[in-house]
Scaffold this active site. Structure first.
Site, PDB file in Angstrom:
ATOM      1  N   HIS A   1     -11.893 -11.427   8.863  1.00 23.18           N
ATOM      2  CA  HIS A   1     -11.701 -10.435   7.802  1.00 23.18           C
ATOM      3  C   HIS A   1     -11.036 -11.116   6.617  1.00 23.18           C
ATOM      4  O   HIS A   1      -9.950 -11.666   6.747  1.00 23.18           O
ATOM      5  CB  HIS A   1     -10.831  -9.272   8.292  1.00 23.18           C
TER       6      HIS A   1
ATOM      7  N   TYR B   1      -5.310   0.710   5.989  1.00 26.87           N
ATOM      8  CA  TYR B   1      -3.944   1.180   6.229  1.00 26.87           C
ATOM      9  C   TYR B   1      -3.732   2.366   5.299  1.00 26.87           C
ATOM     10  O   TYR B   1      -3.749   2.193   4.078  1.00 26.87           O
ATOM     11  CB  TYR B   1      -2.922   0.078   5.896  1.00 26.87           C
TER      12      TYR B   1
ATOM     13  N   PRO C   1       4.518  -2.514  15.183  1.00 28.66           N
ATOM     14  CA  PRO C   1       3.158  -3.065  15.145  1.00 28.66           C
ATOM     15  C   PRO C   1       2.537  -3.207  13.758  1.00 28.66           C
ATOM     16  O   PRO C   1       1.586  -3.992  13.605  1.00 28.66           O
ATOM     17  CB  PRO C   1       2.343  -2.090  16.003  1.00 28.66           C
TER      18      PRO C   1
ATOM     19  N   LYS D   1       2.074  -8.601  13.888  1.00 27.86           N
ATOM     20  CA  LYS D   1       2.703  -9.923  13.965  1.00 27.86           C
ATOM     21  C   LYS D   1       3.103 -10.350  15.375  1.00 27.86           C
ATOM     22  O   LYS D   1       3.342 -11.540  15.616  1.00 27.86           O
ATOM     23  CB  LYS D   1       3.967  -9.943  13.087  1.00 27.86           C
TER      24      LYS D   1
ATOM     25  N   TYR E   1       0.481 -11.402   5.366  1.00 33.43           N
ATOM     26  CA  TYR E   1      -0.492 -10.853   6.313  1.00 33.43           C
ATOM     27  C   TYR E   1      -1.240 -11.973   7.036  1.00 33.43           C
ATOM     28  O   TYR E   1      -1.406 -11.929   8.258  1.00 33.43           O
ATOM     29  CB  TYR E   1      -1.468  -9.925   5.578  1.00 33.43           C
TER      30      TYR E   1
HETATM   31  C1  DHB Z   1      -4.311  -3.754  14.845  1.00 35.30           C
HETATM   32  C2  DHB Z   1      -2.980  -3.578  15.139  1.00 35.30           C
HETATM   33  C3  DHB Z   1      -2.050  -3.645  14.145  1.00 35.30           C
HETATM   34  O1  DHB Z   1      -0.754  -3.477  14.436  1.00 35.30           O
HETATM   35  C4  DHB Z   1      -2.417  -3.856  12.835  1.00 35.30           C
HETATM   36  O2  DHB Z   1      -1.473  -3.900  11.877  1.00 35.30           O
HETATM   37  C5  DHB Z   1      -3.750  -4.036  12.542  1.00 35.30           C
HETATM   38  C6  DHB Z   1      -4.705  -3.972  13.550  1.00 35.30           C
HETATM   39  C7  DHB Z   1      -5.319  -3.685  15.930  1.00 35.30           C
HETATM   40  O3  DHB Z   1      -4.943  -3.466  17.075  1.00 35.30           O
HETATM   41  O4  DHB Z   1      -6.513  -3.814  15.645  1.00 35.30           O
END
Ligand code: DHB
Length: 376
Positions: free
Chosen positions: A57, A187, A278, A282, A370
């Site tokens: 991505h 997001y 999450p 990371k 990121y």
């Molecule tokens: C996923 C999990 C995340 O915490 C995130 O920021 C982006 C993607 C995932 O599980 O695909």
């Protein structure tokens, strides 16, 4: 991963895990690999399935105030990107490779105890296949997750464990048989709370939405879940492609760091030493970065009798750990709805998001964090 890296240097290790192989290989966790994680896997011969089944991505989207804004990770970070490839697939690759290389990996161990981390020869005792075992070790590496046993081996006066934050919300995560709703992750900030559209494959999708930490996933029907996520992304013009939900889970939100991450012959790595919420994905990347440093430090110790890198392990890794702590907290605080938030707080969040998408330097800050800091 550490066992694999050490093997490539000719250093022996034994991996002992409380869980069974099937359980490890089926537990759904996050799915975004930083560029550095992808590079390390590829360079050490673990890149075949990742290359075939992972999805590169080059951007992500932020949805807020009725619009979708793309952050071009690749361009802003000078050519780096992320790969969507599930954490349990990484584990399958690692386990298969360790076993193919005749690595010593024991699953389903019980009654583990560790003694003598302050001496030269710590001892691990455990039960495996109904037999008791004793390992006389040079080092013990505690990679035993947030419910760690090894962290508690460090005497209380020698460690700080008060760098901690609990958040008043959680994520409701689903896996669904459905086509992707978006080419890239979304997001979403919304009046109803945060939502995240991610993916796993052309036919399996991963989505999350902010919920109360006490939520029982069984209280939610499939239709209610799809309606809730749709309501949170609709404002920005996204339309979900729904399908059958085959897994639901609740992810708790915590930030935690212990300092130092070592004592005597014990070194902690990953969630045993630090936990991030999450948002921003990371967790596994940080664990991989820790063991990458440990691999070099153990290499210097065994190959050149130089313990300098081991001594500076905590200082070396904490830099990245706190960078990721800040980033995960920042993404979380910018995108989620806090129950005590006033209208002022909501407007402030929107102003911050506006800055992130409109200011090239702010967009770059998000992109650099990121895709992650390089591993070297
Ligand atoms: C996923 C999990 C995340 O915490 C995130 O920021 C982006 C993607 C995932 O599980 O695909």
């Amino acid at each position: 991963m550490l066992s694999h890296l050490l093997h490539q240097r000719g250093i022996d290790s034994v991996v002992i895990d409380l869980r069974l192989r099937d359980d490890i290989e089926q537990t759904i966790k996050a799915g975004v690999l930083e560029q550095g994680t992808v590079d390390l896997m590829t360079q050490t011969g673990l890149g075949d399935r990742l290359k075939r089944d992972g999805f590169v991505h080059t951007g992500i989207n932020l949805a807020f105030a009725g619009e979708l804004h793309r952050i071009d990770l690749h361009e802003l970070s000078g050519g780096r990107s992320v790969t969507v490839y599930a954490q349990h697939e990484v584990l399958k690759d690692l386990i298969a490779r360790r076993l193919a290389d005749n690595g010593d990996v024991r699953f389903g161990v019980t009654d583990t105890t560790v003694e003598g981390i302050d001496g030269d020869r710590p001892i691990i005792r455990f039960t495996h296949d109904d037999e008791q075992h004793r390992l006389d070790c040079d080092f013990v590496i505690g990679c035993d997750g947030s419910r760690t046993y090894t962290r508690f081996l460090i005497p209380q006066g020698e460690i700080r464990t008060d760098f901690f934050r609990q958040y008043p919300f959680a994520w409701f995560g689903i896996l669904a048989e459905a086509p992707p709703s978006s080419d890239e992750l979304i997001y979403a900030h919304s009046d109803r709370g945060f939502a995240l559209i991610s993916t796993r494959s052309p036919s399996v999708q991963r989505l999350y939405f902010q919920c109360d930490p006490q939520t029982n996933p069984d209280d939610w029907s499939q239709d209610q879940i799809w309606d809730e996520i749709q309501a949170r992304v609709a404002g920005a013009g996204a339309t979900l492609k729904s399908g059958t939900i085959f897994q639901k889970d609740i992810l708790q939100f915590r930030s935690f760091v212990c300092e130092p991450m070592q004592y005597g012959r014990l070194f902690l790595a990953g969630d045993a030493a630090h936990t991030v919420p999450p948002t921003g994905a990371k967790g596994m990347n940080l664990a991989i970065a820790d063991v990458h440093v440990l691999d070099r430090a153990l290499g210097a110790y065994f190959e050149a009798k130089d313990s300098g890198l081991l001594e500076s392990y905590t200082r070396t890794v904490l830099h990245r750990v706190w960078r990721a702590q800040h980033f995960s907290w920042w993404m979380t605080s910018m995108l989620h709805r806090f129950s005590d938030a006033t209208d002022f707080d909501l407007r402030r969040q929107l102003a911050e998001l506006e800055m992130v998408v409109n200011s090239p330097s702010a967009s770059k800050t998000l992109a650099d964090n990121y895709v992650g800091m390089p591993l070297t």
